[in-house]
Design a protein around this motif. Structure first.
Motif, PDB file in Angstrom:
ATOM      1  N   PRO A   1       6.021   4.931 -25.390  1.00 14.74           N
ATOM      2  CA  PRO A   1       5.829   4.256 -24.103  1.00 14.74           C
ATOM      3  C   PRO A   1       5.282   5.216 -23.041  1.00 14.74           C
ATOM      4  N   GLU A   2       5.707   6.492 -23.097  1.00 18.40           N
ATOM      5  CA  GLU A   2       5.244   7.481 -22.109  1.00 18.40           C
ATOM      6  C   GLU A   2       3.732   7.694 -22.232  1.00 18.40           C
ATOM      7  N   ALA A   3       3.277   7.879 -23.480  1.00 18.87           N
ATOM      8  CA  ALA A   3       1.834   8.103 -23.692  1.00 18.87           C
ATOM      9  C   ALA A   3       1.042   6.874 -23.267  1.00 18.87           C
ATOM     10  N   ARG A   4       1.549   5.707 -23.597  1.00 20.28           N
ATOM     11  CA  ARG A   4       0.813   4.472 -23.280  1.00 20.28           C
ATOM     12  C   ARG A   4       0.744   4.252 -21.779  1.00 20.28           C
ATOM     13  N   ALA A   5       1.876   4.516 -21.091  1.00 22.32           N
ATOM     14  CA  ALA A   5       1.886   4.341 -19.635  1.00 22.32           C
ATOM     15  C   ALA A   5       0.949   5.344 -18.973  1.00 22.32           C
ATOM     16  N   ALA A   6       0.942   6.581 -19.476  1.00 17.72           N
ATOM     17  CA  ALA A   6       0.063   7.612 -18.899  1.00 17.72           C
ATOM     18  C   ALA A   6      -1.403   7.204 -19.081  1.00 17.72           C
ATOM     19  N   ARG A   7      -1.742   6.672 -20.256  1.00 20.03           N
ATOM     20  CA  ARG A   7      -3.128   6.235 -20.499  1.00 20.03           C
ATOM     21  C   ARG A   7      -3.506   5.099 -19.565  1.00 20.03           C
ATOM     22  N   ARG A   8      -2.625   4.117 -19.451  1.00 19.17           N
ATOM     23  CA  ARG A   8      -2.904   2.947 -18.610  1.00 19.17           C
ATOM     24  C   ARG A   8      -3.018   3.338 -17.140  1.00 19.17           C
TER      25      ARG A   8
ATOM     26  N   GLU B   1      -6.162   4.863 -15.843  1.00 14.61           N
ATOM     27  CA  GLU B   1      -7.330   3.987 -15.618  1.00 14.61           C
ATOM     28  C   GLU B   1      -7.420   3.488 -14.186  1.00 14.61           C
ATOM     29  N   VAL B   2      -6.258   3.457 -13.502  1.00  8.66           N
ATOM     30  CA  VAL B   2      -6.234   2.907 -12.141  1.00  8.66           C
ATOM     31  C   VAL B   2      -5.834   3.999 -11.158  1.00  8.66           C
ATOM     32  N   LYS B   3      -6.744   4.320 -10.227  1.00 14.91           N
ATOM     33  CA  LYS B   3      -6.492   5.390  -9.262  1.00 14.91           C
ATOM     34  C   LYS B   3      -5.275   5.056  -8.397  1.00 14.91           C
ATOM     35  N   GLY B   4      -4.374   6.006  -8.242  1.00 15.69           N
ATOM     36  CA  GLY B   4      -3.228   5.814  -7.353  1.00 15.69           C
ATOM     37  C   GLY B   4      -2.120   4.949  -7.929  1.00 15.69           C
TER      38      GLY B   4
END
Ligand code: ADP
Ligand code: CDP
Length: 231
Positions: A159-166, A169-172
């Protein structure tokens, strides 16, 4: 409803499933481009029907309202991996289907059986029409949409890797909030009654947590080529 999808004998069908942020879209597009296959993003179709519901005053908290309206929108997916497209009633939906509002409502809409029946039929007809073969990515491709796919891959990541990737993608964007939203959506997608997010028994699981996107692409290309050689 028949599940058999007939394609030309040389056409390979690749099913790639997994939760959000595991790399399904990036991997599937790159693998399809590299191998000269078509590409279908089934999540974009569920997002498109959700966007239509929101635009047309359907109460997305009401499965009955969703079910009644499910057949109305005309969703068309373009399957060129270098320029995938999606239209709803002829209108380009590729931008609006990625909004936060659609992302937060898509699991409720996609859980409605009438929606799944219509979108699944559409996916099977696209796969059957892909004469040179196709990579189809989603949540239930290997289990339900294309159970006879030649190769099934199930991508995972922490979940950590996936959240970091997502959130990259979105600034801020807030990492903790992204992680919570992602876990909530996975739970809804995995917990629904009709064709939940699940690994098919015969799928190859690839944990992408410690892999670069390039490594994942190479791994999937190798699996497809091995299968083609063996056939
Ligand atoms: N193995 C990886 N390592 C690092 N970043 C990745 C990896 N795979 C995908 N990404 C990035 O993570 C984000 C989400 O990937 P995406 O392919 O959209 O995942 P999914 O379709 O499973 O939700 C994208 O910005 C993508 O570039
Ligand atoms: N085969 C599929 C693909 C997506 N979906 C639904 O569509 C949503 C959006 O899918 P997506 O692939 O665009 O999601 P991301 O992980 O790319 O954000 C998922 O959360 C599921 O609710 C589904 O139910 N079945």
């Amino acid at each position: 409803m028949s599940t058999a999808v007939e394609t030309a004998s040389s056409a390979v069908i690749v099913a790639i499933d997994g939760p959000s942020g595991t790399g399904k879209s990036s991997t599937s597009k790159a693998v399809a481009a590299k191998l000269g296959l078509s590409y279908l993003d089934t999540g974009a179709q569920y997002r498109a029907i959700t966007w239509w519901m929101l635009n047309n005053g359907i109460d997305v908290a009401s499965p009955a309202e969703i079910a009644t309206a499910a057949a109305k929108p005309v969703i068309v997916s373009g399957t060129d991996p270098s320029a995938p497209t999606i239209t709803v009633d002829g209108e380009d939906a590729s931008g609006p289907i990625r909004t936060q509002e659609v992302t937060s409502k898509v699991s409720a809409v996609s859980a409605v059986p009438e929606v799944r029946t219509i979108i699944t039929e559409l996916q099977r007809s696209i796969a059957a029409g892909a004469e040179g073969g196709i990579v189809v990515e989603g949540r239930d491709i290997g289990t339900t949409v294309l159970p006879d796919a030649d190769i099934k891959i199930f991508l995972t990541a922490s979940p950590e890797a996936r959240a970091a990737r997502r959130s990259g993608e979105v600034k801020g964007s807030d990492l903790a909030a992204t992680r919570e939203a992602l876990i909530r959506r996975d739970a809804a997608d995995s917990g629904r009654k009709t064709s939940p997010l699940a690994k098919a028994d015969d799928a190859v699981e690839v944990d992408t947590t410690e892999l670069t996107l390039q490594q994942v692409i190479e791994c999937v290309v190798t699996l497809v080529e091995e299968k083609r050689t063996a056939a």
